[in-house]
Design a protein around this motif. Structure first.
Motif, PDB file in Angstrom:
ATOM      1  N   THR A   1      34.167  66.983  27.439  1.00 10.03           N
ATOM      2  CA  THR A   1      32.752  66.585  27.432  1.00 10.03           C
ATOM      3  C   THR A   1      31.919  67.644  28.145  1.00 10.03           C
ATOM      4  O   THR A   1      30.872  68.058  27.648  1.00 10.03           O
ATOM      5  N   THR A   2      32.407  68.093  29.299  1.00 11.34           N
ATOM      6  CA  THR A   2      31.688  69.150  30.026  1.00 11.34           C
ATOM      7  C   THR A   2      31.521  70.374  29.130  1.00 11.34           C
ATOM      8  O   THR A   2      30.429  70.942  29.026  1.00 11.34           O
ATOM      9  N   LEU A   3      32.603  70.756  28.487  1.00 13.64           N
ATOM     10  CA  LEU A   3      32.547  71.944  27.631  1.00 13.64           C
ATOM     11  C   LEU A   3      31.499  71.783  26.533  1.00 13.64           C
ATOM     12  O   LEU A   3      30.679  72.663  26.303  1.00 13.64           O
ATOM     13  N   ARG A   4      31.510  70.638  25.885  1.00 12.12           N
ATOM     14  CA  ARG A   4      30.574  70.432  24.772  1.00 12.12           C
ATOM     15  C   ARG A   4      29.134  70.509  25.253  1.00 12.12           C
ATOM     16  O   ARG A   4      28.294  71.159  24.642  1.00 12.12           O
ATOM     17  N   LEU A   5      28.872  69.862  26.399  1.00 16.12           N
ATOM     18  CA  LEU A   5      27.496  69.856  26.924  1.00 16.12           C
ATOM     19  C   LEU A   5      27.033  71.271  27.249  1.00 16.12           C
ATOM     20  O   LEU A   5      25.909  71.661  26.932  1.00 16.12           O
ATOM     21  N   GLN A   6      27.929  72.031  27.874  1.00 11.05           N
ATOM     22  CA  GLN A   6      27.542  73.394  28.252  1.00 11.05           C
ATOM     23  C   GLN A   6      27.310  74.273  27.021  1.00 11.05           C
ATOM     24  O   GLN A   6      26.351  75.046  26.967  1.00 11.05           O
ATOM     25  N   VAL A   7      28.183  74.137  26.035  1.00 12.43           N
ATOM     26  CA  VAL A   7      28.021  74.948  24.814  1.00 12.43           C
ATOM     27  C   VAL A   7      26.706  74.585  24.123  1.00 12.43           C
ATOM     28  O   VAL A   7      25.945  75.459  23.682  1.00 12.43           O
ATOM     29  N   GLN A   8      26.409  73.296  24.080  1.00 13.96           N
ATOM     30  CA  GLN A   8      25.141  72.868  23.454  1.00 13.96           C
ATOM     31  C   GLN A   8      23.954  73.455  24.201  1.00 13.96           C
ATOM     32  O   GLN A   8      22.985  73.935  23.598  1.00 13.96           O
ATOM     33  N   ALA A   9      24.030  73.424  25.544  1.00 11.92           N
ATOM     34  CA  ALA A   9      22.919  73.947  26.353  1.00 11.92           C
ATOM     35  C   ALA A   9      22.729  75.437  26.095  1.00 11.92           C
ATOM     36  O   ALA A   9      21.590  75.926  25.974  1.00 11.92           O
ATOM     37  N   ILE A  10      23.835  76.156  25.982  1.00 11.35           N
ATOM     38  CA  ILE A  10      23.735  77.605  25.728  1.00 11.35           C
ATOM     39  C   ILE A  10      23.098  77.858  24.355  1.00 11.35           C
ATOM     40  O   ILE A  10      22.230  78.712  24.191  1.00 11.35           O
TER      41      ILE A  10
ATOM     42  N   PRO B   1      17.476  85.078  27.965  1.00 13.18           N
ATOM     43  CA  PRO B   1      18.442  86.173  28.073  1.00 13.18           C
ATOM     44  C   PRO B   1      19.843  85.656  28.392  1.00 13.18           C
ATOM     45  O   PRO B   1      19.990  84.638  29.079  1.00 13.18           O
ATOM     46  N   VAL B   2      20.851  86.339  27.890  1.00 13.21           N
ATOM     47  CA  VAL B   2      22.250  85.943  28.087  1.00 13.21           C
ATOM     48  C   VAL B   2      22.583  85.865  29.577  1.00 13.21           C
ATOM     49  O   VAL B   2      23.378  85.031  30.019  1.00 13.21           O
ATOM     50  N   ASP B   3      21.949  86.704  30.356  1.00 10.56           N
ATOM     51  CA  ASP B   3      22.175  86.739  31.802  1.00 10.56           C
ATOM     52  C   ASP B   3      21.966  85.380  32.450  1.00 10.56           C
ATOM     53  O   ASP B   3      22.665  85.011  33.398  1.00 10.56           O
ATOM     54  N   ALA B   4      20.984  84.636  31.920  1.00  9.58           N
ATOM     55  CA  ALA B   4      20.651  83.329  32.507  1.00  9.58           C
ATOM     56  C   ALA B   4      21.745  82.298  32.255  1.00  9.58           C
ATOM     57  O   ALA B   4      21.699  81.192  32.778  1.00  9.58           O
ATOM     58  N   MET B   5      22.692  82.685  31.428  1.00 16.92           N
ATOM     59  CA  MET B   5      23.716  81.693  31.054  1.00 16.92           C
ATOM     60  C   MET B   5      25.030  81.859  31.810  1.00 16.92           C
ATOM     61  O   MET B   5      26.009  81.165  31.542  1.00 16.92           O
ATOM     62  N   LYS B   6      25.018  82.765  32.756  1.00 18.75           N
ATOM     63  CA  LYS B   6      26.258  83.072  33.492  1.00 18.75           C
ATOM     64  C   LYS B   6      26.874  81.822  34.122  1.00 18.75           C
ATOM     65  O   LYS B   6      28.079  81.586  34.048  1.00 18.75           O
ATOM     66  N   GLU B   7      26.003  81.023  34.754  1.00 17.43           N
ATOM     67  CA  GLU B   7      26.451  79.821  35.457  1.00 17.43           C
ATOM     68  C   GLU B   7      27.176  78.876  34.492  1.00 17.43           C
ATOM     69  O   GLU B   7      28.255  78.344  34.780  1.00 17.43           O
ATOM     70  N   ARG B   8      26.536  78.688  33.312  1.00 16.25           N
ATOM     71  CA  ARG B   8      27.133  77.791  32.313  1.00 16.25           C
ATOM     72  C   ARG B   8      28.459  78.349  31.792  1.00 16.25           C
ATOM     73  O   ARG B   8      29.420  77.609  31.569  1.00 16.25           O
ATOM     74  N   LEU B   9      28.501  79.653  31.597  1.00 13.25           N
ATOM     75  CA  LEU B   9      29.748  80.263  31.099  1.00 13.25           C
ATOM     76  C   LEU B   9      30.874  80.076  32.113  1.00 13.25           C
ATOM     77  O   LEU B   9      32.027  79.838  31.753  1.00 13.25           O
ATOM     78  N   LEU B  10      30.498  80.127  33.384  1.00 18.30           N
ATOM     79  CA  LEU B  10      31.479  79.915  34.436  1.00 18.30           C
ATOM     80  C   LEU B  10      32.049  78.485  34.360  1.00 18.30           C
ATOM     81  O   LEU B  10      33.259  78.270  34.504  1.00 18.30           O
ATOM     82  N   LEU B  11      31.135  77.537  34.128  1.00 19.47           N
ATOM     83  CA  LEU B  11      31.578  76.141  34.007  1.00 19.47           C
ATOM     84  C   LEU B  11      32.505  75.978  32.802  1.00 19.47           C
ATOM     85  O   LEU B  11      33.502  75.245  32.857  1.00 19.47           O
ATOM     86  N   ILE B  12      32.159  76.667  31.727  1.00 22.24           N
ATOM     87  CA  ILE B  12      32.994  76.595  30.521  1.00 22.24           C
ATOM     88  C   ILE B  12      34.382  77.168  30.814  1.00 22.24           C
ATOM     89  O   ILE B  12      35.404  76.594  30.445  1.00 22.24           O
TER      90      ILE B  12
ATOM     91  N   GLY C   1      36.281  74.724  32.798  1.00 22.06           N
ATOM     92  CA  GLY C   1      36.665  73.585  31.946  1.00 22.06           C
ATOM     93  C   GLY C   1      37.877  73.917  31.082  1.00 22.06           C
ATOM     94  O   GLY C   1      38.818  73.118  30.974  1.00 22.06           O
ATOM     95  N   THR C   2      37.866  75.102  30.480  1.00 25.87           N
ATOM     96  CA  THR C   2      39.004  75.466  29.613  1.00 25.87           C
ATOM     97  C   THR C   2      40.263  75.643  30.459  1.00 25.87           C
ATOM     98  O   THR C   2      41.364  75.287  30.043  1.00 25.87           O
ATOM     99  N   HIS C   3      40.050  76.152  31.668  1.00 26.38           N
ATOM    100  CA  HIS C   3      41.185  76.322  32.568  1.00 26.38           C
ATOM    101  C   HIS C   3      41.823  74.962  32.875  1.00 26.38           C
ATOM    102  O   HIS C   3      43.041  74.796  32.823  1.00 26.38           O
ATOM    103  N   ARG C   4      40.961  74.000  33.164  1.00 29.71           N
ATOM    104  CA  ARG C   4      41.436  72.642  33.484  1.00 29.71           C
ATOM    105  C   ARG C   4      42.185  72.047  32.280  1.00 29.71           C
ATOM    106  O   ARG C   4      43.246  71.451  32.430  1.00 29.71           O
ATOM    107  N   LEU C   5      41.620  72.237  31.096  1.00 28.15           N
ATOM    108  CA  LEU C   5      42.270  71.725  29.888  1.00 28.15           C
ATOM    109  C   LEU C   5      43.637  72.378  29.696  1.00 28.15           C
ATOM    110  O   LEU C   5      44.614  71.700  29.362  1.00 28.15           O
ATOM    111  N   HIS C   6      43.662  73.672  29.921  1.00 25.10           N
ATOM    112  CA  HIS C   6      44.904  74.403  29.788  1.00 25.10           C
ATOM    113  C   HIS C   6      45.963  73.821  30.722  1.00 25.10           C
ATOM    114  O   HIS C   6      47.108  73.570  30.339  1.00 25.10           O
TER     115      HIS C   6
END
Ligand code: ADP
Length: 370
Positions: free
Chosen positions: A167-176, A185-196, A199-204
């Protein structure tokens, strides 16, 4: 004819419905002759039958077809009413075809003519074998039913666990996607990419854990032993929890190396599971971890001051998929402690628990140095 006498057979508990003393004696003698020791109980009326059924258990019933005031059909209905499932052999003079059909419909297992008592041995053996098969089948069905229930519960639990990071991943991807649509700018999305990434790490991790559990359950644990230091492992694990922002303070006593011939990856999993539980159920209070050298064995103690575990739950939480805390307040698969015990035992060691509800829990792992 006749089976060889088997002295190792347990005594046959026979309930005999027979009004004639001589016929009862004949029956007893025949059962003895074919090699059974026995405890036979004789009854002649409905009331006596009920009393006998209440008094003890039996392996089979042998019944005359009719007695003054009572008969085999009446006896069968008493057994049915009481849900008593016993082989029921009718031993009688000749009975008509119609009566035989009625008796079979009422639950009789077999007929043996009084003049042909030699057939009794085969009838008894067949009925007892059938009871055994029936019981085995019933036990197997029960075990399967339980396995399916456990599997279903686990799938539900696993589904919920995997859903949270998704769910976290989906929300962040949608926000991006929305931000990109607005031309941010892509730079503003660093925080969200970090969360993603987190999230993938946790899933893994979760998926790896599930695969590992399946493998351990199917094949047991194959240890890869090599010299390693339990104190070092503990300090490593704790550092990782601190780095990840653990919500509680640690008091670690692991100054001196405690070395043994162990599977370090598995031991790390033991420490991680116990520490993560101490944090999860520890209500933010300090967690104490100690490593000790007992000479031939190493000792690991993980102690929290959290919600504790009720006495009645203290054994079953070590079973696979068993949890004591409610799924709503505390997420988890219910496999951590099971794995801890599997690993400790694979090393020839033990895990013990001391806990009081609302006062905290202390898990102690003892493993031979190998
Ligand atoms: P999980 O924590 O994923 O449910 P575990 O096998 O690690 O699975 O633990 C099984 C259960 O044991 C938990 O659900 C919880 O009820 C109980 N438990 C484990 N560790 C603790 C602890 N330190 N304090 C209180 N309860 C605990």
């Amino acid at each position: 004819m006749g089976d060889p006498v088997q002295s190792d057979r347990p005594a046959l508990r026979v309930l005999v419905l027979e009004d004639d003393e001589d016929d009862f004696e004949l029956l007893r003698r025949e059962i003895t002759r074919i090699g059974w020791s026995q405890t036979s109980t004789r009854v002649q009326s409905r009331d006596e039958l009920i009393a006998a059924l209440q008094a003890r258990t039996y392996d089979l019933v042998i019944s005359d077809w009719s007695m003054p005031g009572f008969d085999a059909l009446g006896a069968l209905s008493v057994l049915r009413e009481r849900n008593v499932d016993l082989p029921f052999i009718i031993v009688s003079g000749t009975i008509g075809e119609e009566a035989a059909v009625r008796a079979l419909k009422a639950g009789a297992s077999d007929f043996v003519a009084k003049g042909n008592l030699q057939r009794l041995s085969a009838a008894i053996l067949r009925e007892l074998r059938e009871v055994k098969t029936r019981n085995e089948r019933r036990d197997a069905v029960e075990a399967l039913r339980l396995a399916v229930k456990v599997r279903d519960e686990f799938l539900t639990l696993a589904g919920h666990e995997l859903r949270t990071p998704l769910t976290t991943l989906r929300l962040q991807v949608q926000a991006i996607r929305r931000a990109l649509g607005r031309g941010e700018p892509v730079d503003a999305m660093k925080e969200r990419l970090l969360l993603i990434e987190r999230g993938t790490h946790r899933l893994h991790e979760l998926v790896d854990r599930l695969l590992d559990i399946t493998q351990v359950a199917q094949q047991g644990i194959a240890l890869e032993r090599k010299p390693c230091d339990l104190s070092h492992i503990v300090k490593d694990v704790v550092a990782r929890f601190v780095e990840a922002g653990a919500a509680a303070q640690f008091e670690v006593k692991a100054e001196r190396p405690v070395t043994g011939n162990w599977d370090d990856v598995r031991l790390e999993s033991v420490v991680t599971n116990l520490v993560s539980n101490a944090l999860k159920y520890g209500q933010g209070r300090p967690v104490r971890i100690a490593v000790d050298d007992l000479g031939k064995e190493a000792l690991l103690v993980v102690e929290d001051q959290g919600i504790g575990i009720a006495r009645g739950d203290q054994e079953r939480i070590f079973e696979r998929f068993n949890r004591a805390a409610s799924g709503r307040s505390y997420a988890g698969f219910g496999i951590g402690l099971w794995l801890v015990r599997q690993i400790a035992e694979a090393h020839g060691g033990t895990v013990t628990l001391k806990s009081e509800p609302a006062a905290g829990s202390t898990f102690t792992v003892q493993i031979p140095k190998g």
